[in-house]
Write an enzyme that holds these catalytic residues in place. Sequence first.
Site, PDB file in Angstrom:
ATOM      1  N   SER A   1      44.802  18.551  10.426  1.00 41.99           N
ATOM      2  CA  SER A   1      44.882  19.573  10.023  1.00 41.99           C
ATOM      3  C   SER A   1      45.165  21.099  10.004  1.00 41.99           C
ATOM      4  O   SER A   1      45.829  20.087  11.586  1.00 41.99           O
ATOM      5  CB  SER A   1      43.291  19.836  10.190  1.00 41.99           C
ATOM      6  OG  SER A   1      43.152  21.358  10.173  1.00 41.99           O
TER       7      SER A   1
ATOM      8  N   TYR B   1      37.404  18.749  17.142  1.00 43.43           N
ATOM      9  CA  TYR B   1      37.697  18.631  15.320  1.00 43.43           C
ATOM     10  C   TYR B   1      39.381  19.089  15.922  1.00 43.43           C
ATOM     11  O   TYR B   1      39.885  17.368  14.937  1.00 43.43           O
ATOM     12  CB  TYR B   1      37.312  19.914  14.832  1.00 43.43           C
ATOM     13  CG  TYR B   1      37.642  19.196  12.935  1.00 43.43           C
ATOM     14  CD1 TYR B   1      37.527  18.394  12.545  1.00 43.43           C
ATOM     15  CD2 TYR B   1      39.037  20.491  12.736  1.00 43.43           C
ATOM     16  CE1 TYR B   1      38.362  17.937  11.420  1.00 43.43           C
ATOM     17  CE2 TYR B   1      39.429  20.467  11.273  1.00 43.43           C
ATOM     18  CZ  TYR B   1      38.991  18.898  10.913  1.00 43.43           C
ATOM     19  OH  TYR B   1      39.811  18.926   9.284  1.00 43.43           O
TER      20      TYR B   1
END
Length: 330
Positions: free
Chosen positions: A130, A155
């Site tokens: 990501s 995350y």
Amino acid sequence: MKILVTGAAGFIGFHLTLALLDRDDEVVGVDNLNNYYDPALKQLRLDEIAKHPKYSNFKFLKADIADRAFMEQLFANHSFDVVVNLAAQAGVRYSLENPHAYVDSNLVGFMNILEGCRHSKVNHLVYASSSSVYGMNKKQPFSASDCTDFPISLYAATKKSNELLAHSYSHLFGLACTGLRFFTVYGPFGRPDMAYYSFTKAIDSGIPIDVYNDGDMKRDFTYIDDIVAGIVSLIGFPPVRESNRITNAAAAFQIFNIGNNNPVSLGRFIEAIESALEKKAIKNLLPMQPGDVPVTFADIEPLQDLVGFSLTTEIELGIKNFVNWYISSK
């Protein structure tokens, strides 16, 4: 090729599965259909896959990649040429509410993927990282060689951990690993928790939207078809084992940004939604949020050099395609 796609009922996994079926690959899709957002949308994607002319090449298994026994059996039952791991607990804010979901899916689940690939001699593992790993890095554009040692969300920390685990498995066991740092992917059948979806829903319903810094921010918005084309191309380019010039650790390992190196202003983004809906947004103008940055975009030159990755979808067309789907699905 026989390809495992985890997160096959997710946004990117769904579109990737269709593209792989288009080229006559055999695809096994795994997804736990969790309720992070409405599972009905995930089922809708699976129903769409079922309409594909090559649907007989697709096998779907409802399961969780964190289930070690299931994953061991999955790899024992199938001989995959390539694994594309897109299954993950997504979202930055939700990690504050349910951190264990991120550990289970993004860490335990990813370890099960690595072990399966290792023991069944998979030729190439492609996995989702990501752009969140860049944290508050102010250097632009973001480069895959930039320091990403200081994530600012759980995350992002789990995605950085995926990269580190993949490198160690590549070094120790020769597993060819390609990590992809996605930048704001959008398009039809997209995730309801993403800004473009919530903005569209609010503008269509006449509900005000919060616009920070008067919309004077730029972000990478990358259309799903461009993302999928990049993934499909990369499947055929596993990295070769070589020594890192800094660490001298030999590994068949590579990481790419996959996004748009021509960032779009938030104002233009909202205008594209307004135009597609033929409705004006009611804007609640707010100052820049603490910790936010005015511009983020990706250095994609390494991906362009390797597979000729290109972006062919302008924001106006991509948003129009999304809005048309959104209206038809209401």
